[in-house]
Design a protein around this motif. Structure first.
Motif, mmCIF file in Angstrom:
data_model
loop_
_atom_site.group_PDB
_atom_site.id
_atom_site.type_symbol
_atom_site.label_atom_id
_atom_site.label_comp_id
_atom_site.label_asym_id
_atom_site.label_seq_id
_atom_site.Cartn_x
_atom_site.Cartn_y
_atom_site.Cartn_z
ATOM 1 N N SER A 76 3.246 4.088 -1.421
ATOM 2 C CA SER A 76 3.513 4.586 -2.778
ATOM 3 C C SER A 76 4.992 4.622 -3.107
ATOM 4 O O SER A 76 5.379 4.619 -4.280
ATOM 5 C CB SER A 76 2.917 5.988 -2.935
ATOM 6 O OG SER A 76 3.484 6.882 -1.976
ATOM 7 N N SER A 77 5.809 4.677 -2.047
ATOM 8 C CA SER A 77 7.256 4.740 -2.286
ATOM 9 C C SER A 77 8.011 4.204 -1.065
ATOM 10 O O SER A 77 7.458 4.092 0.033
ATOM 11 C CB SER A 77 7.696 6.176 -2.586
ATOM 12 O OG SER A 77 7.496 6.986 -1.436
ATOM 13 N N ASP A 129 0.798 -1.228 0.000
ATOM 14 C CA ASP A 129 0.000 0.000 0.000
ATOM 15 C C ASP A 129 0.829 1.275 0.000
ATOM 16 O O ASP A 129 0.275 2.370 -0.136
ATOM 17 C CB ASP A 129 -0.934 0.018 1.213
ATOM 18 C CG ASP A 129 -2.030 -1.043 1.115
ATOM 19 O OD1 ASP A 129 -2.220 -1.556 0.016
ATOM 20 O OD2 ASP A 129 -2.657 -1.329 2.160
#
Length: 334
Positions: free
Chosen positions: A270-271, A268
């Motif tokens: 993003s980075s 989940d």
């Protein structure tokens, strides 16, 4: 009858009248001053011990104070004899001396920390003897001075409690007790009352100082106990509050860590930077909670140390109170 015989007879008659007059005058004097005569005979017959004489010296008793003290045949007594002579119905309330049947008995307190307690007790009881010898008019005058002084001490809770105790154990002796208490325990009194007490003391302040000295042993322990008790209450309250907050924070952190792990496993984030940032936040929270736990444990350790110190003070206080309470038997030795 010759003139010589007549003169001789007259001289004999005059001599007999003079002797009779002297005897009558002596009888009147003895009757009018019978207490003084009784006291003087008692003083002549009394032989003070070295300890009793030391009370006179350290208590700065005047000649008059010493006279009344010795007229009362003061004696230092151990527990058995003292309890037999001085009736005390209150087992937990210590009495240190008594003036009974015109005699003074002083409990022979054996505690080096209470230096001066027997001297103050002796002076206190001497003043009972002095008060009992005042005329009604003198008592009336002295009582007014004492009452005025007591009004200035009305906020002295300890004194009020003692007067209440005397009211229960010695009804009707309020002014008698105040007469002794104020003289031996109050530093500053009215000039008129100070002048009155000068007949019994060469330096009343020495007796008051002795009282303050041994009384400080009790008050110092009580003050330490009160300080420790308040600190223990504060620590206990802090530990309870911090522990409760710690447990709530741990529960919250565990939930957030589980959520973080679940989201990480589900991809989940993003980075990598977002993942690292949230992980660092959780680690910082865990470190803060670990510090809180150490702080709480330190507080608990301090609480235990202070509790031990308080118990030690209680033991010392108990030892002091036992040493002055003739009703309490000595602790058995092993």
């Amino acid at each position: 009858m010759s003139r010589a015989n007549t003169n001789s007879h007259n001289r004999s008659s005059i001599s007999a009248l003079v002797v009779a007059f002297i005897l009558v005058a002596a009888a009147i004097f003895v009757y009018m001053h019978r207490q003084y005569v009784i006291d003087q005979l008692a003083v002549w017959q009394y032989k003070p011990s070295a300890e009793i004489a030391d009370i006179v010296k350290k208590g700065s008793l005047s000649d008059k104070g010493t006279f009344y003290f010795y007229a009362s045949r003061p004696s230092l007594e151990d527990r058995t004899v003292f309890n037999d002579r001085c009736v005390n119905q209150e087992v937990q309330a210590a009495i240190l001396g008594c003036y009974t049947n015109n005699d003074i008995y002083i409990y022979n307190v054996q505690n080096d920390k209470l230096e001066g307690i027997k001297t103050v007790t002796g002076a206190h009881e001497m003043l009972h003897a002095a008060y009992s010898r005042l005329s009604d008019a003198e008592k009336s005058d002295v009582d007014r001075l004492i009452e005025a002084e007591y009004k200035k001490l009305k906020n002295n809770q300890a004194l009020s409690q003692r007067i209440a105790f005397y009211a229960k154990t010695e009804p009707g002796q309020r002014n008698n007790e105040l007469h002794s208490l104020i003289a031996t325990e109050t530093q500053t009194i009215s000039p008129k009352l100070e002048k009155y007490y000068k007949q019994y003391f060469t330096d009343r302040q020495k007796v008051v100082a002795l009282h303050s000295q041994y009384e400080s042993e009790f008050t110092s322990l009580q003050d330490k106990a009160d300080t420790l008790t308040n600190e223990l209450k504060a620590i206990a309250s802090s530990v309870e509050m911090n522990s409760k907050q710690y447990n709530n924070d741990v529960q919250q952190l565990n939930g957030d860590i589980n959520s973080f792990n679940s989201r990480a496993n589900g991809g989940d984030f993003s980075s990598q930077a977002a993942f690292a940032a949230e992980r660092d936040q959780l680690t910082a929270r865990a470190d803060q909670l670990d510090q809180t736990r150490r702080d709480v444990n330190q507080s608990i350790a301090r609480y235990d140390r202070l509790q031990t110190e308080l118990e030690s003070i209680a033991t010392q206080s108990d030892a002091l109170n036992r040493s002055i309470n003739s009703k309490l038997a000595p602790a058995p030795s092993v």
